[in-house]
Design a protein around this motif. Structure first.
Motif, short mmCIF file in Angstrom:
data_model
loop_
_atom_site.label_atom_id
_atom_site.label_comp_id
_atom_site.label_asym_id
_atom_site.label_seq_id
_atom_site.Cartn_x
_atom_site.Cartn_y
_atom_site.Cartn_z
N SER A 131 36.45 -61.59 -52.05
CA SER A 131 36.69 -61.94 -50.66
C SER A 131 37.27 -60.74 -49.93
N ARG A 132 37.03 -60.66 -48.66
CA ARG A 132 37.56 -59.58 -47.83
C ARG A 132 38.99 -59.93 -47.39
N VAL A 133 39.90 -58.99 -47.58
CA VAL A 133 41.27 -59.15 -47.11
C VAL A 133 41.40 -58.35 -45.82
N PRO A 134 41.67 -59.00 -44.69
CA PRO A 134 41.76 -58.26 -43.42
C PRO A 134 42.94 -57.28 -43.42
N GLY A 135 42.78 -56.19 -42.71
CA GLY A 135 43.85 -55.22 -42.57
C GLY A 135 43.35 -53.81 -42.78
N ARG A 136 44.27 -52.87 -42.60
CA ARG A 136 43.92 -51.45 -42.78
C ARG A 136 45.08 -50.75 -43.48
N VAL A 137 44.77 -49.63 -44.09
CA VAL A 137 45.77 -48.84 -44.78
C VAL A 137 46.58 -48.05 -43.75
N GLU A 138 47.87 -47.93 -43.97
CA GLU A 138 48.76 -47.21 -43.05
C GLU A 138 49.46 -46.08 -43.78
N TRP A 139 49.10 -44.84 -43.45
CA TRP A 139 49.74 -43.67 -44.03
C TRP A 139 50.67 -42.96 -43.05
N SER A 140 50.58 -43.29 -41.77
CA SER A 140 51.41 -42.64 -40.75
C SER A 140 52.13 -43.70 -39.93
N VAL A 222 47.89 -51.02 -49.95
CA VAL A 222 48.56 -52.04 -49.14
C VAL A 222 47.88 -52.09 -47.78
N LEU A 223 47.49 -53.28 -47.34
CA LEU A 223 46.83 -53.46 -46.05
C LEU A 223 47.81 -54.02 -45.04
N TRP A 224 47.64 -53.56 -43.79
CA TRP A 224 48.53 -53.96 -42.69
C TRP A 224 47.71 -54.53 -41.54
N ARG A 225 48.35 -55.47 -40.84
CA ARG A 225 47.72 -56.04 -39.66
C ARG A 225 48.81 -56.44 -38.68
N ARG A 226 48.74 -55.90 -37.47
CA ARG A 226 49.71 -56.20 -36.41
C ARG A 226 51.14 -55.96 -36.88
N GLY A 227 51.33 -54.85 -37.58
CA GLY A 227 52.66 -54.44 -37.98
C GLY A 227 53.21 -55.14 -39.21
N ARG A 228 52.42 -55.99 -39.82
CA ARG A 228 52.87 -56.72 -41.01
C ARG A 228 51.91 -56.47 -42.17
N VAL A 229 52.42 -56.57 -43.37
CA VAL A 229 51.57 -56.44 -44.55
C VAL A 229 50.65 -57.66 -44.61
N SER A 230 49.35 -57.40 -44.74
CA SER A 230 48.38 -58.49 -44.79
C SER A 230 47.76 -58.68 -46.16
N GLY A 231 47.86 -57.67 -47.03
CA GLY A 231 47.22 -57.83 -48.33
C GLY A 231 47.55 -56.71 -49.28
N LEU A 232 47.32 -56.98 -50.55
CA LEU A 232 47.50 -56.00 -51.62
C LEU A 232 46.23 -56.03 -52.46
N ILE A 233 45.61 -54.86 -52.62
CA ILE A 233 44.30 -54.78 -53.25
C ILE A 233 44.33 -53.86 -54.47
N ASP A 234 43.17 -53.71 -55.11
CA ASP A 234 42.97 -52.80 -56.25
C ASP A 234 43.87 -53.15 -57.44
N TRP A 235 43.50 -54.20 -58.14
CA TRP A 235 44.30 -54.72 -59.25
C TRP A 235 43.74 -54.32 -60.61
N ALA A 236 42.82 -53.37 -60.66
CA ALA A 236 42.15 -53.04 -61.92
C ALA A 236 43.10 -52.51 -62.98
N SER A 237 44.20 -51.90 -62.58
CA SER A 237 45.13 -51.30 -63.54
C SER A 237 46.30 -52.21 -63.89
N ALA A 238 46.29 -53.45 -63.43
CA ALA A 238 47.40 -54.37 -63.69
C ALA A 238 47.75 -54.38 -65.18
N SER A 239 49.04 -54.39 -65.45
CA SER A 239 49.52 -54.23 -66.84
C SER A 239 50.78 -55.06 -67.05
N ILE A 240 51.21 -55.07 -68.29
CA ILE A 240 52.50 -55.66 -68.65
C ILE A 240 53.40 -54.50 -69.06
N GLY A 241 54.43 -54.22 -68.26
CA GLY A 241 55.30 -53.09 -68.53
C GLY A 241 56.53 -53.14 -67.65
#
Length: 320
Positions: A131-140, A222-241
């Motif tokens: 599914s698509r998680v709305p939002g955009r990446v914020e580096w600045s 981390v995805l952002w929308r209207r100044g708030r975090v809207s989603g967290l993506i890329d879980w391929a490396s999820a681990s127990i540690g």
């Protein structure tokens, strides 16, 4: 899966050379689009390449279902042959992680798994449809303090999840490197040698208990929308540690803003959790990017070396 972002340069996925652009951003093959359409009971009408990570080809698809509804979904295809050799089960691992986090409320959206082709038999490469998680990446960020606080605030709910049954999520392991010699540009090779020794040791008990970790946590996921975090993506490396691994990986991607910014992020996390950050996680992060760091440019490389020297000094006489 993600190394350091160089200061004053574009994030991963925005600085493709011609070969990477062709591999990662070109239109998916017909077989992959047919598989995606069939999985959703419709037809793919458009495919747009998404910028971001460099390990996979990610496209936003528009699908017209047979019943007439239109849906936008994300297709990720692991198209790098070398990655297949290193991590042949990466698509299946990401699918397991997505299924796991889907059962909990993390306060932000995570992609929902829609279909999986673990071997690439249908999609011409190991693939997931999500599914698509709305939002955009914020580096600045306009407000860096709030940005750091909200980044740090994502981690405690993740680390508080109950551990999944054995075998569902992989155990943490440092990212292996092709070579473990200090970079040619190192001013303090003894620091690197000591850090490499720590890198090869077992995870120290002081680093904290084993919890569920994202393992690739940084602003680019981390995805952002209207100044708030809207989603967290890329879980391929999820681990127990240890939880500090997520903090350390994010610190490595914050070094581009200066050590003070990375330290501020860490202090916020420590205040939220009542936990002290273990410097071993800086060592694991930096030495785990050693192959990439050999090509690091000034001034970033000396900033990274300063961070490593401080971590090694903090470890001092700890036995681990």
């Amino acid at each position: 899966m993600c190394g350091f972002i160089r200061q004053n340069s574009l994030p991963h996925g925005f600085d493709d050379d011609r070969a990477d652009h062709r591999l990662l951003r070109s239109r998916p093959p017909r077989a992959a689009l047919a598989w995606a359409g069939e999985a959703l009971g419709g037809t793919v009408t458009s495919a747009r390449a998404l910028r971001g990570g460099s390990a996979s080809a990610v496209h936003l698809l528009t699908v017209r279902r047979d019943a007439g509804a239109v849906e936008r979904v994300v297709l990720r295809r692991y198209v790098r042959p070398e990655l297949h050799l290193e991590e042949p089960d990466i698509a299946e691992r990401e699918a397991r992680a997505l299924r796991f986090v889907a059962g909990f409320d993390l306060g932000v959206a995570t992609p929902r798994l829609l279909a999986l082709d673990p071997t690439g038999a249908r999609a011409a490469a190991p693939a997931l449809l999500m599914s698509r998680v709305p939002g955009r990446v914020e580096w600045s960020p306009a407000d860096p303090e709030r940005w750091l606080a909200r980044l740090a605030g994502l981690l405690p709910p993740i680390h508080a999840l109950p551990l999944p049954p054995a075998g569902v999520i992989q155990p943490f392991a440092p990212y292996a490197q092709d070579a473990y010699q200090p970079p040619d540009w190192a001013r303090r090779p003894a620091v690197w040698t000591r850090a490499i020794e720590w890198f090869h040791r077992p995870t120290p008990r002081e680093a904290g208990p084993a919890v569920f970790i994202h393992r690739d946590f940084h602003p680019g996921n981390v995805l952002w929308r209207r100044g708030r975090v809207s989603g967290l993506i890329d879980w391929a490396s999820a681990s127990i540690g240890p939880a500090c691994v997520d903090v350390g990986h994010c610190r490595g991607n914050l070094f581009q803003y200066g050590l003070e910014t990375a330290d501020r992020f860490t202090s916020i996390w420590e205040r939220l959790t009542g936990t002290s950050y273990h410097p071993w996680a800086d060592v694991v992060t930096i030495i785990g990017s050693l192959d990439d760091l050999r090509e690091e440019l000034e001034p970033d490389r000396f900033l990274v070396e300063d961070a490593l020297a401080r971590a090694v000094a903090a470890l001092g006489g700890r036995s681990g």
